[in-house]
Design an enzyme around this catalytic site. Structure first.
Site, PDB file in Angstrom:
ATOM      1  N   ALA A  74       0.433   6.741   3.439  1.00 52.53           N
ATOM      2  CA  ALA A  74      -0.737   6.924   2.579  1.00 52.53           C
ATOM      3  C   ALA A  74      -2.014   7.150   3.367  1.00 52.53           C
ATOM      4  O   ALA A  74      -2.900   7.880   2.920  1.00 52.53           O
ATOM      5  CB  ALA A  74      -0.895   5.720   1.651  1.00 52.53           C
ATOM      6  N   THR A  75      -2.143   6.552   4.556  1.00 53.82           N
ATOM      7  CA  THR A  75      -3.364   6.756   5.338  1.00 53.82           C
ATOM      8  C   THR A  75      -3.522   8.220   5.717  1.00 53.82           C
ATOM      9  O   THR A  75      -4.603   8.807   5.566  1.00 53.82           O
ATOM     10  CB  THR A  75      -3.354   5.875   6.603  1.00 53.82           C
ATOM     11  OG1 THR A  75      -3.450   4.505   6.212  1.00 53.82           O
ATOM     12  CG2 THR A  75      -4.534   6.212   7.510  1.00 53.82           C
ATOM     13  N   ASN A 156      -5.120  -3.227  -3.419  1.00 55.75           N
ATOM     14  CA  ASN A 156      -4.198  -3.876  -2.498  1.00 55.75           C
ATOM     15  C   ASN A 156      -4.487  -5.357  -2.279  1.00 55.75           C
ATOM     16  O   ASN A 156      -3.625  -6.087  -1.812  1.00 55.75           O
ATOM     17  CB  ASN A 156      -4.210  -3.152  -1.139  1.00 55.75           C
ATOM     18  CG  ASN A 156      -5.605  -2.999  -0.580  1.00 55.75           C
ATOM     19  OD1 ASN A 156      -6.456  -2.346  -1.189  1.00 55.75           O
ATOM     20  ND2 ASN A 156      -5.863  -3.606   0.569  1.00 55.75           N
ATOM     21  N   SER A 203       2.990   5.834  -0.260  1.00 52.00           N
ATOM     22  CA  SER A 203       3.474   5.145   0.936  1.00 52.00           C
ATOM     23  C   SER A 203       4.883   4.642   0.705  1.00 52.00           C
ATOM     24  O   SER A 203       5.184   4.084  -0.349  1.00 52.00           O
ATOM     25  CB  SER A 203       2.551   3.963   1.264  1.00 52.00           C
ATOM     26  OG  SER A 203       3.046   3.222   2.358  1.00 52.00           O
ATOM     27  N   GLY A 204       5.760   4.810   1.706  1.00 49.09           N
ATOM     28  CA  GLY A 204       7.142   4.388   1.559  1.00 49.09           C
ATOM     29  C   GLY A 204       7.383   2.911   1.797  1.00 49.09           C
ATOM     30  O   GLY A 204       8.200   2.290   1.111  1.00 49.09           O
ATOM     31  N   CYS A 330      -4.596  -4.253   7.122  1.00 45.59           N
ATOM     32  CA  CYS A 330      -5.365  -3.428   8.054  1.00 45.59           C
ATOM     33  C   CYS A 330      -6.648  -4.109   8.517  1.00 45.59           C
ATOM     34  O   CYS A 330      -7.256  -3.701   9.498  1.00 45.59           O
ATOM     35  CB  CYS A 330      -5.700  -2.088   7.408  1.00 45.59           C
ATOM     36  SG  CYS A 330      -4.233  -1.126   7.009  1.00 45.59           S
TER      37      CYS A 330
END
Length: 384
Positions: A74-75, A156, A203-204, A330
């Site tokens: 996703a980033t 998140n 995102s996986g 993060c």
């Protein structure tokens, strides 16, 4: 790590599903061909597999197969979406962007780059104590030169669901594009992402796939493509938006993880809600507040602040019982107040000491919330 430590940090990452691990290993060691190799069967099998994966993922968000671009996560998807729109905005004099102050750093930092280095004007909307940005608040900020709105799907840190589907419908009536960071919401709140969102980041590793794989969905408006420019060059793969050799094992891992999650989603949601109820019932022994709108949140993320307790001290005390976090993985190395809770207007004591608990129910079967609650209650001031 001791086997008794319950993992309650799936918002940071998930364990790779066994079925997924088997698939990844197969494509690493047996069908290991390069999907770009056109001269032999190894490459042909890899290419066919990638197309099958792309078609399946496209179906989960109701787009054309060719509108799914594989990325490292996703980033990277966020950066391609946001920085890749900038040339179009500059060319057409549309250099206004609307976002929220509770976005992930993977959205905030590219937008700050556009603001500081390329002269874009960015409005960072604050949600208030609910943690939810209203559609009306976004629409009130729209201007003729608004290029883009970027609003996350599921926060998140708090798990609060943003009204991205409603916003997508409204923005279809305007020339403004919508980007949605769906790292936390993909597969978990699936219907929202079938709305006419122009750009969706996936995102996986939030759904049982390996780290290092994700996708950017680039949904057309009728026949018109989203006017993205590449931010990297070399090779021309993924419609020239994301060059580089396709990581076939990771792509197939994402494909398998998405299949596993879809097969089990109803049970996952039911069990996640049941765990939430058990956890909240146990925490009734403590003094705490929930941070965020409980009427609009996913069932598996809970952000709480415990009265009189320092979050870092608490995490150290309970580290042999549960693995939890103070916020985004993060930024968890920083002891500063959560930028999400701060943007919600919560007091400094609350914003500094919020703790995020997040879970996949099938992976914490031995966890007893009462044990955790008793430890917390004992630590609180004036404990009996």
């Amino acid at each position: 790590m001791s086997a008794v430590v319950a993992y309650l940090d799936v918002a940071a990452t998930t364990r790779v599903e066994p079925r997924v691990a088997d698939v990844v290993l197969h494509w690493m060691t047996e069908d290991f061909g390069n999907a770009g190799s056109r001269t032999h069967e190894y490459g042909a099998r890899a290419k066919k597999a990638v197309q099958e994966a792309r078609a399946f993922l496209a179906g989960t968000v109701d787009v054309r197969t060719e509108e799914v671009i594989f990325t490292s996560g996703a980033t990277e998807s966020n950066n391609i979406a946001l920085l890749g729109m900038a040339p179009y905005g500059e060319k057409h004099g549309r250099k206004h962007i609307i976002t929220s102050a509770i976005e992930h750093k993977a959205v905030i930092e590219p937008l700050l780059h556009l603001q500081e280095k390329q002269g874009f004007e960015v409005d960072f909307l604050e949600p208030g104590p609910s943690g939810r940005i209203s559609t009306e608040a976004v629409l009130e900020k729209l201007r003729p030169d608004t290029l883009l709105v970027s609003l996350m799907h599921v926060n998140n840190e708090t798990g609060v669901i943003q009204p991205v589907a409603e916003l997508a419908e409204k923005l279809q009536e305007t020339p403004t594009y919508l980007h949605v960071d769906a790292a936390q919401g993909y597969a978990k709140v699936p219907e929202d992402l079938k709305a006419p969102i122009d750009l969706t980041s996936i995102s996986g590793h939030k759904i049982g796939a390996p780290k290092g794989i994700g996708a950017l969905v680039t949904r057309r408006r009728g026949w018109d493509k989203v006017p993205l420019e590449p931010i990297m060059f070399g090779g021309g793969q993924e419609r020239k938006l994301r060059p580089g050799t396709l990581p076939v094992p990771l792509i197939m891992g994402l494909y398998e993880a998405a299949k596993v999650f879809r097969e089990n989603r109803s049970r996952w949601e039911r069990d996640a809600k049941e765990m939430r109820e058990r956890l909240l019932a146990a925490l009734g022994k403590t003094r705490f507040q929930i941070n965020g709108d409980t009427d609009h949140s996913v069932p598996h993320i809970l952000n709480v602040t415990f009265d009189g307790l320092n979050a870092e001290a608490l995490i150290v005390r309970i580290k042999d019982q549960v693995a939890v976090a103070t916020g985004s993985a993060c930024t968890s190395a920083s002891y500063t107040p959560s930028h999400v809770l701060t943007a919600m207007g919560l007091p400094g004591e609350v914003a500094t000491n919020g703790i995020r608990l997040s879970w996949f129910p099938g992976q914490i079967s031995d966890f007893d919330p009462n044990d955790l609650a008793e430890t917390i209650a004992y630590m609180q001031p004036d404990a009996p």
